[in-house]
Motif scaffolding. Structure first.
Motif: not given
Ligand SMILES: Nc1ncnc2c1ncn2[C@@H]1O[C@H](COP(=O)(O)OP(=O)(O)OP(=O)(O)O)[C@@H](O)[C@H]1O
Ligand SMILES: [Mg+2]
Lengths: 382, 255
Positions: B14-40
């Motif tokens: 989790x990451x909060x900036x004051x009242x802003x919940x910039x990251x909430x309950x992030x669970x991310x697994x990146x596997x060896x050798x893979x390319x993992x894209x994050x979009x949004x």
């Protein structure tokens, strides 16, 4: 380790020649006497060392006079306790100012930018005030620390050497008065310049430039920037200590005024005036400031009256009244004015001016570089 | 089939900036050798996630584990020395130094570690490092600009140079924050080819990208971030077909 590149070698040889021949080429300027030439050498060493911190690393210290002063005190103590020989005094001064710089640097470098500058200034002023108060047993307060006949000088005593009359520093028994003193200091300036040149051209020097350019990127690139900045700080503190000690060799009297903030400011001016980040710039800045200080501070009202003598009395008085504010004690006013002009119109200092002029010449010649070929930008350190 | 080897694990961050919940309950697994894209969409928290990984920002809670080592609490330079390099959204370069020196500096960090007091060595004698840097610049197509001052490069060139600065360290994990933003179509394609090439060498990558052409030509896995939460993840095809993603981000127009 490879030998120096051809350009580096030429620069070094040219610089050494210019320094060693100074008693000759300074003659037309009326500055070819040992006392002044020695000060040229000493303050050039101070500025070259300061540039390693400020010019390469980008950390602006406003307290380097503290290390200069500590160097002077340490040298005089070495003359008093150990020997009148200059070498132990210089070694002792460099070690003591290095330790002192390590302590002050360790704390000050916890901050950067303006906060770093303020911290160094605060430490230097503290040292200055301590020298006048609590530390008088070491500094001899306002009188200043000087040599006496009754000094112990254990090393000299051990080899059965005693001096007659007022003790003066020597080198292996030889007097360091007059031009001998100048060449002694000149040798150290050449050595100091050589080391600065090596540091600038080393991977370590490149890291310092990286820190100046983008400290964040250095961190994300895997560098622990703290020991780099601290090393640069200590090295420049040791240069300052060497300069302070050389001043004590030529005149074995150490006073706290050497640590005052105006002295710290002066080395900043020298470096910026000549060109921070360049090798030769700080040297030129130091020479110019010491040269003009020598001239301007010797001018008094009667000199000015003679100068403006051709004008009608009332007008002459007016001119004298105004200009006298800029000479003698008012020399700092002139210095401040010159500094403002440089920073506004030539922020890269005299070396930038030289480069601009060289650039004009290159452009007026028929271009040999093919269009589209990238023009090589001037590198900050050359 | 061998079990996939997870190199990067962002665990309950989790990451909060004051009242802003910039990251909430992030669970991310990146596997060896893979390319993992994050979009949004803009402001989803993508860059913030990378900032937490490389130690620029501490998470409010949760931790990041890289190859068995907990990154949370370590300094950025230590994290880099473990083998993680990052290309920033706004290029972080040495603007006053030459392009060549920009690329040589990271190579020296890789070889000499976090600190080395080599005062008397000459940089000119570092011929191996220099050759490596020149080779790297050839790879990203910037060899002809090596003597230029980095600050005078175009935005796209700065980005390519920054990529070279990261690649020369042969990181085990490369984080890319919009590596093709500001590039022409042609340079974008060159960069995609380059990224494919290093993928073949087995480098693990996390890539943030708005350009769907880039994402779908590179990614093995995609995670979709919206308002600080991962709303979907999976293979490109799974994500493309996910109606939630269509609604939140792709809007049908890009896909
Ligand atoms: N250091 C910070 N302090 C306060 N707020 C921040 C900080 N960094 C990011 N934010 C806020 O967190 C949110 C997520 O920002 P972030 O930069 O991670 O978005 P992003 O997904 O990378 O967006 P973009 O696509 O525009 O780059 C934004 O609302 C931003 O304003
Ligand atoms: Mg972002």
């Amino acid at each position: 380790m490879r030998a120096m590149s051809r350009n580096d070698l030429l620069l070094f040889l040219g610089f050494s020649a210019a320094v060693l021949l100074m008693p000759i080429w300074m003659q037309p300027f009326g500055a070819a006497y040992p006392d002044l030439l020695q000060r040229f050498m000493i303050f050039a060493i101070f500025a070259v060392g300061f540039n390693i911190l400020f010019g390469l690393t980008g950390y602006l210290s406003f307290g380097h006079a503290a290390f200069f002063g500590v160097g002077s005190y340490a040298a005089v103590w070495s003359f008093k306790l150990l020997s009148l020989d200059a070498i132990p005094a210089l070694v002792f001064a460099i070690v003591v100012s290095g330790v002192f710089a390590l302590l002050i640097g360790y704390v000050s470098l916890r901050r950067s930018g303006i906060y770093f500058s303020i911290l160094t200034l605060a430490f230097a002023q503290m040292s200055y005030n301590l020298a006048y108060s609590v530390l008088t047993p070491i500094t001899n307060g306002e009188t200043g620390l000087q040599l006496t006949l009754s000094d112990a000088r254990h090393l000299d005593a051990a080899i059965g050497q005693s001096s007659v009359g007022q003790p003066v520093p020597t080198l292996l028994g030889q007097s360091l008065g007059g031009f001998a003193g100048f060449y002694f200091c000149a040798g150290f300036l050449i050595l100091a310049f050589f080391l600065a040149q090596r540091i600038t051209g080393s991977p370590f020097g490149m890291m310092l430039k990286g820190i100046k350019s983008n400290q964040t990127r250095m961190n994300y690139t895997g560098f622990n920037t703290k020991p780099y900045t601290l090393a640069a700080f200590v090295i420049s503190g040791m240069y300052a200590g060497l300069a302070g000690a050389l001043l004590a060799v030529t005149d074995p009297l150490a006073g706290a005024e050497r640590m005052q903030w105006t002295a710290s400011g002066e080395v900043v001016l020298m470096t910026i005036l000549g060109g921070a980040g360049t090798l030769v710039g700080p040297v030129i800045g130091a020479w110019l400031i010491k040269y003009f200080e020598n001239i301007f501070s010797a001018i008094n009202d009667s000199v000015l009256h003679r100068f403006f003598g051709f004008l009608p009395d009332g007008v002459a008085d007016g001119f004298v009244a105004v200009t006298s504010k800029f000479v003698g004690e008012g020399w700092f006013l002139t210095l401040g004015l010159v500094f403002v002009l440089i920073v506004v119109f030539l922020p890269g200092g005299i070396m930038e001016g030289v480069r601009r002029i060289a650039g004009l010449f290159n452009r007026s010649r028929p271009s040999t570089t093919a269009p589209g070929k990238p023009v090589r930008q001037p590198q900050p350190a050359e | 089939m061998t079990t996939p080897n997870v190199v990067l694990h962002v665990a309950d961050v989790h990451k909060r900036f004051g009242g802003l919940h910039a990251l909430a309950d992030i669970d991310l697994q990146v596997e060896e050798g893979q390319t993992h894209a994050i979009i949004g969409p803009n402001g989803a928290g993508k860059s913030t996630l990378l900032n937490v990984i490389i130690g620029k920002l501490p998470p409010s809670s949760g931790q990041v584990v890289f190859d068995g080592a907990v990154l949370t609490g370590r300094k950025p330079y230590q994290i880099n020395q473990l083998g993680i390099a990052r290309v920033f959204q706004t290029p972080e370069i040495f603007a006053d130094l030459s392009v060549l020196h920009n690329v040589m500096i990271p190579a020296l960090a890789k070889r000499d570690g976090a600190f080395k007091l080599n005062l008397m060595r000459s940089l000119d004698s570092e011929t191996a490092i220099r050759a490596e840097a020149e080779h790297m610049l050839e790879d990203v197509g910037m060899h002809s600009r090596r003597e230029m001052t980095a600050g005078s490069l175009s935005r796209g060139d700065k980005r390519r140079m920054e990529l070279a600065m990261c690649l020369i360290q042969h990181p085990r994990l490369l984080l890319l924050d919009e590596p093709t933003a500001g590039m022409s179509r042609h340079d974008t394609n060159t960069t995609i080819e380059l990224l494919k090439k290093i993928k073949a060498r087995g480098m693990t990558k996390v890539i943030i990208e708005h350009d769907m052409h880039v994402v779908f030509s590179l990614a093995d896995k995609i995670s979709v971030l919206a308002q600080g939460r991962i709303i979907a993840d999976g293979t490109p095809d799974q994500v493309r077909g996910n109606p939630k993603v269509q609604e939140a981000y792709l809007g049908g127009a890009h896909a």
